[in-house]
Every structure is written in structure tokens, then in C-alpha cells.
Motif scaffolding. Structure first.
Motif, PDB file in Angstrom:
ATOM      1  N   VAL A 146       0.836  -1.162   0.144  1.00 22.74           N
ATOM      2  CA  VAL A 146       0.001  -0.062   0.035  1.00 22.74           C
ATOM      3  C   VAL A 146       0.982   1.288   0.250  1.00 22.74           C
ATOM      4  O   VAL A 146       1.840   1.467   0.800  1.00 22.74           O
ATOM      5  CB  VAL A 146      -1.008   0.131   1.248  1.00 22.74           C
ATOM      6  CG1 VAL A 146      -1.891   1.171   1.170  1.00 22.74           C
ATOM      7  CG2 VAL A 146      -1.686  -1.069   1.326  1.00 22.74           C
ATOM      8  N   LEU A 147       0.782   2.199  -0.982  1.00 18.63           N
ATOM      9  CA  LEU A 147       1.216   3.511  -0.786  1.00 18.63           C
ATOM     10  C   LEU A 147       0.330   4.395  -0.554  1.00 18.63           C
ATOM     11  O   LEU A 147      -0.882   4.596  -1.211  1.00 18.63           O
ATOM     12  CB  LEU A 147       1.709   3.558  -2.324  1.00 18.63           C
ATOM     13  CG  LEU A 147       2.606   2.569  -3.069  1.00 18.63           C
ATOM     14  CD1 LEU A 147       3.167   3.064  -4.555  1.00 18.63           C
ATOM     15  CD2 LEU A 147       3.847   2.433  -2.287  1.00 18.63           C
ATOM     16  N   ARG A 148       0.685   5.478   0.319  1.00 16.80           N
ATOM     17  CA  ARG A 148      -0.094   6.598   0.638  1.00 16.80           C
ATOM     18  C   ARG A 148       0.471   7.699   0.327  1.00 16.80           C
ATOM     19  O   ARG A 148       1.811   8.134   0.527  1.00 16.80           O
ATOM     20  CB  ARG A 148      -0.270   6.629   2.087  1.00 16.80           C
ATOM     21  CG  ARG A 148      -0.992   7.768   2.702  1.00 16.80           C
ATOM     22  CD  ARG A 148      -1.591   7.137   4.172  1.00 16.80           C
ATOM     23  NE  ARG A 148      -2.424   5.993   4.137  1.00 16.80           N
ATOM     24  CZ  ARG A 148      -2.888   5.637   5.207  1.00 16.80           C
ATOM     25  NH1 ARG A 148      -2.685   5.959   6.349  1.00 16.80           N
ATOM     26  NH2 ARG A 148      -3.930   4.521   5.178  1.00 16.80           N
ATOM     27  N   TYR A 166       5.687   4.546   0.304  1.00 16.44           N
ATOM     28  CA  TYR A 166       5.375   3.263   0.770  1.00 16.44           C
ATOM     29  C   TYR A 166       4.870   3.461   2.170  1.00 16.44           C
ATOM     30  O   TYR A 166       5.554   4.237   3.047  1.00 16.44           O
ATOM     31  CB  TYR A 166       6.580   2.528   0.856  1.00 16.44           C
ATOM     32  CG  TYR A 166       6.574   1.167   1.617  1.00 16.44           C
ATOM     33  CD1 TYR A 166       5.799   0.170   0.964  1.00 16.44           C
ATOM     34  CD2 TYR A 166       7.047   0.980   2.852  1.00 16.44           C
ATOM     35  CE1 TYR A 166       5.835  -1.170   1.781  1.00 16.44           C
ATOM     36  CE2 TYR A 166       7.062  -0.142   3.706  1.00 16.44           C
ATOM     37  CZ  TYR A 166       6.331  -1.211   3.009  1.00 16.44           C
ATOM     38  OH  TYR A 166       6.087  -2.400   3.699  1.00 16.44           O
ATOM     39  N   HIS A 167       4.022   2.600   2.445  1.00 20.54           N
ATOM     40  CA  HIS A 167       2.950   2.649   3.775  1.00 20.54           C
ATOM     41  C   HIS A 167       3.185   1.454   4.659  1.00 20.54           C
ATOM     42  O   HIS A 167       3.641   1.690   5.749  1.00 20.54           O
ATOM     43  CB  HIS A 167       1.692   3.251   3.461  1.00 20.54           C
ATOM     44  CG  HIS A 167       0.790   3.056   4.713  1.00 20.54           C
ATOM     45  ND1 HIS A 167       1.113   3.937   5.765  1.00 20.54           N
ATOM     46  CD2 HIS A 167      -0.223   2.425   5.105  1.00 20.54           C
ATOM     47  CE1 HIS A 167       0.171   3.765   6.933  1.00 20.54           C
ATOM     48  NE2 HIS A 167      -0.680   2.752   6.368  1.00 20.54           N
ATOM     49  N   GLU A 168       2.784   0.239   3.822  1.00 24.21           N
ATOM     50  CA  GLU A 168       2.736  -1.034   4.607  1.00 24.21           C
ATOM     51  C   GLU A 168       2.860  -2.044   3.525  1.00 24.21           C
ATOM     52  O   GLU A 168       2.117  -2.010   2.217  1.00 24.21           O
ATOM     53  CB  GLU A 168       1.598  -1.038   5.572  1.00 24.21           C
ATOM     54  CG  GLU A 168       0.263  -0.977   4.889  1.00 24.21           C
ATOM     55  CD  GLU A 168      -0.603  -1.142   6.057  1.00 24.21           C
ATOM     56  OE1 GLU A 168      -0.491  -1.796   7.155  1.00 24.21           O
ATOM     57  OE2 GLU A 168      -1.905  -0.920   5.652  1.00 24.21           O
ATOM     58  N   TYR A 227      -8.166  -0.070   2.488  1.00 22.62           N
ATOM     59  CA  TYR A 227      -7.392   1.103   2.095  1.00 22.62           C
ATOM     60  C   TYR A 227      -8.316   2.399   1.660  1.00 22.62           C
ATOM     61  O   TYR A 227      -9.447   2.032   1.601  1.00 22.62           O
ATOM     62  CB  TYR A 227      -6.303   0.637   1.151  1.00 22.62           C
ATOM     63  CG  TYR A 227      -6.624   0.496  -0.323  1.00 22.62           C
ATOM     64  CD1 TYR A 227      -6.321   1.311  -1.415  1.00 22.62           C
ATOM     65  CD2 TYR A 227      -7.501  -0.374  -0.703  1.00 22.62           C
ATOM     66  CE1 TYR A 227      -6.871   1.354  -2.523  1.00 22.62           C
ATOM     67  CE2 TYR A 227      -7.962  -0.680  -2.144  1.00 22.62           C
ATOM     68  CZ  TYR A 227      -7.597   0.386  -3.014  1.00 22.62           C
ATOM     69  OH  TYR A 227      -7.858   0.068  -4.419  1.00 22.62           O
ATOM     70  N   PRO A 272      -8.586   4.617  -1.170  1.00 23.40           N
ATOM     71  CA  PRO A 272      -8.218   5.528  -2.484  1.00 23.40           C
ATOM     72  C   PRO A 272      -9.063   6.723  -2.300  1.00 23.40           C
ATOM     73  O   PRO A 272     -10.046   6.935  -1.712  1.00 23.40           O
ATOM     74  CB  PRO A 272      -8.825   4.713  -3.457  1.00 23.40           C
ATOM     75  CG  PRO A 272      -9.989   3.665  -2.829  1.00 23.40           C
ATOM     76  CD  PRO A 272      -9.502   3.508  -1.134  1.00 23.40           C
ATOM     77  N   ILE A 307      -6.221   8.715  -2.025  1.00 20.29           N
ATOM     78  CA  ILE A 307      -4.985   8.786  -1.224  1.00 20.29           C
ATOM     79  C   ILE A 307      -3.982   7.569  -1.107  1.00 20.29           C
ATOM     80  O   ILE A 307      -2.615   7.715  -1.039  1.00 20.29           O
ATOM     81  CB  ILE A 307      -5.234   9.415  -0.233  1.00 20.29           C
ATOM     82  CG1 ILE A 307      -5.791   8.412   0.732  1.00 20.29           C
ATOM     83  CG2 ILE A 307      -5.930  10.586  -0.317  1.00 20.29           C
ATOM     84  CD1 ILE A 307      -5.960   9.143   2.248  1.00 20.29           C
ATOM     85  N   ASP A 308      -4.571   6.390  -1.183  1.00 20.94           N
ATOM     86  CA  ASP A 308      -3.868   5.120  -1.367  1.00 20.94           C
ATOM     87  C   ASP A 308      -3.901   4.454  -2.669  1.00 20.94           C
ATOM     88  O   ASP A 308      -4.789   4.334  -3.277  1.00 20.94           O
ATOM     89  CB  ASP A 308      -4.379   4.106  -0.253  1.00 20.94           C
ATOM     90  CG  ASP A 308      -4.083   4.872   1.272  1.00 20.94           C
ATOM     91  OD1 ASP A 308      -3.329   5.526   1.380  1.00 20.94           O
ATOM     92  OD2 ASP A 308      -4.448   4.147   2.193  1.00 20.94           O
ATOM     93  N   ARG A 309      -2.694   3.468  -2.687  1.00 19.84           N
ATOM     94  CA  ARG A 309      -2.725   2.906  -3.980  1.00 19.84           C
ATOM     95  C   ARG A 309      -2.125   1.556  -3.570  1.00 19.84           C
ATOM     96  O   ARG A 309      -1.357   1.349  -2.763  1.00 19.84           O
ATOM     97  CB  ARG A 309      -1.718   3.331  -4.756  1.00 19.84           C
ATOM     98  CG  ARG A 309      -2.113   4.827  -5.939  1.00 19.84           C
ATOM     99  CD  ARG A 309      -1.063   5.061  -6.585  1.00 19.84           C
ATOM    100  NE  ARG A 309      -0.790   4.080  -7.899  1.00 19.84           N
ATOM    101  CZ  ARG A 309       0.110   4.158  -8.820  1.00 19.84           C
ATOM    102  NH1 ARG A 309       0.805   5.073  -8.784  1.00 19.84           N
ATOM    103  NH2 ARG A 309       0.096   3.211  -9.588  1.00 19.84           N
ATOM    104  N   LYS A 310      -2.733   0.455  -4.084  1.00 25.68           N
ATOM    105  CA  LYS A 310      -2.539  -0.872  -3.795  1.00 25.68           C
ATOM    106  C   LYS A 310      -1.946  -1.803  -4.838  1.00 25.68           C
ATOM    107  O   LYS A 310      -2.587  -1.595  -5.938  1.00 25.68           O
ATOM    108  CB  LYS A 310      -3.866  -1.530  -3.357  1.00 25.68           C
ATOM    109  CG  LYS A 310      -3.895  -3.115  -2.981  1.00 25.68           C
ATOM    110  CD  LYS A 310      -5.164  -3.575  -2.377  1.00 25.68           C
ATOM    111  CE  LYS A 310      -6.271  -3.395  -3.456  1.00 25.68           C
ATOM    112  NZ  LYS A 310      -5.934  -4.441  -4.532  1.00 25.68           N
TER     113      LYS A 310
END
Length: 390
Positions: free
Chosen positions: A97-99, A103-105, A114, A116, A118-121
Motif C-alpha cells: 500500500v502506497l499513501r 510506501y506505507h505498509e 485502504y 483510495p 490517497i492510497d494505491r494498492k
């Protein structure tokens, strides 16, 4: 009472219990129901005034209807967002997951959510082995062109590196494979590539390719590299076939030569060893005989010092006995001062004896030797008697 029963005043009633006329109660009207729902929503958003007959009342009702449609649209969008935000990660998968692009987690198996946009998976299978095949013409160390087909099996070992470090990691894998294979084939002769050198080449390609991928930090682990049978280009295939047949003939001749050598060399070594053993036996025999002669001579010297005359006479007689045992004629001399010489033709005597008895007219050398020994013993005894009489 049913509306259509006799006497039931069916003319003034309908199936829904309403009466004909202005006080009719029919089935629910869909337009009316929708208006009631709209009024309720208008009441929630502050536009809940009842409709009147004046123009102001009609304006308030239209404004409340617009807020109701907006609420419905927002509710639909919220439901769609919630549906797309909730996702399930399988046991064989992972998700990164990118925020805000950072990189977020890394998410493991299970139900997750998540936010979206603001987040990409990025969700990938990290346990399944993938395969990439390639075939191309390459130049060997001895400047021959061959076609080398190969298959690379790999899997994702680090999903974060796979997603973030390289734009197209699988394309980078293809380029790295091409570089590694060309380097290994270019450092190997054509004979090794076409015959027994494929396993070693596959190991070298695997090691070099994994080193490239680790340097690029692609998050990919190569599990196996399979180099298939290389072949010459179709344009020169016939010439290569002739070369291969010549090489096979050469190998066959070598095998025949090795077979012949394996049969001749051990035989020659055995003969050489036998000659060595014979020489060693002859050497030991000569040394032993010489030592025995030396020991006998030493013992004879001691006896000669004790009785020189007797020893000298004994040596003379033994020597004559040994010499006469090898001939068929015997000469016997008399005493000193006498010139008597006795000649014994043993061969003639034996022949005459053989003719009288029917025995063969010849005798072997061993028989003549025995006869000479007996004659020598008789002469010795006669000499001893003569000395005693003196």
C-alpha cells in the motif's frame, strides 16, 4: 362480505374496498410514494415545509427535492467507494500500500481496507513460480554462431522492491537474462555448448543473473535456469552436422585406440615384471651359489691345513670323478714310476653288454656317469688297499 357476492352492494365497491366517487381508496400510487419519500428527505435536510398552493411553497418543495437527489448520489458514491476500498489478500499473496505515493505498509493474507485515491494498492502472488523463455543467436568463444534456447523460472521474493525500485521488473529480468547468457556463451567454446557443457553453463548463468537482479534490487529470485539443446543456425546446419559426425568418428577412433592400449599395456607390463622376477631369481641364485662356494672353500682350507696330502688327493679324485662322469671313456694311470696306462672304452663295453642282453646299444649320459662313479670308487678302494699293504 366479498365485494362481488350477491347482496354485497358490489356496484359501490371495488376489489380494494374503495367506493366509486370522490372518496375512492385505490392501490398505492408510485408517484405519490416517491413524493412522500422526497418530502421525508427534505425534512431531514431542512426543506421539510408542507406544500402549499402559493408559489413560495412550490419553490421550497423544489429546493428540498434537489437536496434529496444529492444525498442519494452521495450515498451511492459512498457505497461504491466502500466496495472498492475493502479487499481480500489470499494466502499466496501480499499487497503493498502506497499513501500519497510513498510506501506505507505490506499487507499479509486476510480482509483489509485502504483509502483510495490517497492510497494505491499493488497485490501480487509471491509463491507462484513464473517462467520466462528466450531463444536467440549468440557468438561463442571460438567465433561460431549458435542458437541457445533457455527457460528461466523465478518468483517474487520481496514485493516492496518489486513494486518500488524498478519500473518494469520483469522486463529488467529479460534484459539481465540476455546479458548473462551472452556473457557465458561468449566465454565458452562451441563444443562445450553443444555437448556436455550445458549443465555448467546453466549454473553460471543462474549465478550471474541472480547477481544482476540483486544489484538492481528487483525483488525477484531465480529458482532455476534450464539451458536446452543448442543448435547451429539453419543456414549452416549441414556443415555443423558434418563437423559433429567427424567429431564422433574421432571419438570412436580414440576409444578403439584406448581399448587396444588397455589390452597391450597390461600384457607388456606383465612380461616386464616376469623378466624382472627372473632376473631377481637368477641374481639370488648366483649370489647364493657364490656364498656357498666361498663357505665350502673356507671349510676346505681348514681341512687342507690339517691334512694337506689327503685333502689334495681327495680333491683330485673328486675332480676326476666329476669330469669323467660326463664322458664315456676312462683312462686309469698306475702308480708313480710306472708307465702303465689303462684305457677303459666304456662306450664299447656298454654297447657289447647291450648287444648280449638284448638291451639297447646306447646309454644315457647319466648312466655313463654312474658307471664312471663306480669305477672311480673301485680305483679309490684299490689305492687305499695298496697304501695299507705298504
Amino acid at each position: 362480505m366479498a365485494w362481488n357476492e350477491p347482496g354485497g352492494n358490489s356496484n359501490n365497491q371495488d376489489p380494494w374496498g374503495g367506493r366509486k366517487g370522490g372518496d375512492r381508496k385505490g392501490p398505492p400510487d408510485l408517484d405519490e410514494a416517491f413524493r412522500k419519500l422526497q418530502d421525508s428527505l427534505n425534512g431531514l435536510f431542512g426543506g421539510g415545509k408542507k406544500r402549499g398552493s402559493d408559489s413560495n411553497g412550490s419553490g421550497s418543495s423544489g429546493k428540498g427535492g434537489g437536496f434529496g437527489l444529492l444525498f442519494v448520489g452521495l450515498a451511492v458514491l459512498a457505497a461504491f467507494w466502500l466496495y472498492s476500498a475493502i479487499y481480500v489478500v489470499d494466502e499466496q499473496e501480499q499487497a503493498v500500500v502506497l499513501r500519497f505515493g510513498k510506501y506505507h505498509e505490506t499487507v499479509g493474507p486476510g480482509l483489509n481496507i485502504y483509502f483510495p485515491p490517497i492510497d494505491r494498492k499493488f497485490q501480487e502472488n509471491v509463491t507462484r513460480e513464473r517462467a520466462y523463455s528466450k531463444q536467440g543467436q549468440m557468438l561463442t568463444e571460438d567465433e561460431n554462431i549458435i542458437e541457445v534456447p533457455l527457460t528461466v523460472q523465478y518468483k517474487i521474493s520481496n514485493l516492496q522492491d518489486f513494486v518500488l525500485n524498478v519500473d518494469m521488473p520483469e522486463t529488467s529480468l529479460q534484459h539481465a537474462t540476455d546479458s548473462a547468457v551472452r556473457h557465458v556463451v561468449g566465454s565458452t567454446e562451441m563444443d562445450q555448448v553443444l555437448t556436455e557443457g550445458r549443465e555448467l553453463m546453466a549454473s553460471e548463468v543462474h549465478e550471474r543473473l541472480q547477481r544482476f537482479l540483486d544489484t538492481y534490487r528487483t525483488g525477484i529470485t531465480v529458482t532455476q535456469v534450464n539451458l536446452q539443446s543448442a543448435a547451429a543456425p539453419r543456414e549452416v546446419q549441414e556443415a555443423f552436422d558434418d563437423v559433429i559426425r567427424a567429431r564422433e568418428d574421432e571419438q570412436r577412433e580414440k576409444n578403439q585406440a584406448e581399448t587396444y592400449a588397455n589390452g597391450v599395456v597390461p600384457e607388456a607390463r606383465g612380461q616386464a615384471q616376469r623378466l624382472i622376477e627372473d632376473a631377481s631369481g637368477y641374481r639370488d641364485e648366483v649370489i647364493s651359489r657364490a656364498q656357498g662356494e666361498a663357505d665350502r672353500f673356507t671349510a676346505l682350507v681348514a681341512e687342507y691345513r690339517k691334512a694337506p696330502e689327503v685333502t689334495r688327493e681327495r680333491l683330485y679324485l673328486d675332480t676326476m670323478q666329476e669330469m669323467m662322469s660326463k664322458t664315456s671313456k676312462v683312462l686309469v694311470t698306475g702308480d708313480k714310476g710306472q708307465n702303465n696306462l689303462l684305457y677303459l672304452p666304456l662306450d664299447k663295453m656298454i654297447d657289447s653288454r647291450g648287444g648280449n642282453s638284448g638291451a639297447p646299444s646306447s646309454i644315457s649320459g647319466a648312466g655313463a656317469g654312474d658307471l664312471g662313479a663306480r669305477v672311480g670308487n673301485d680305483l679309490r678302494q684299490s689305492d687305499m688297499r695298496t697304501r695299507e699293504s705298504r
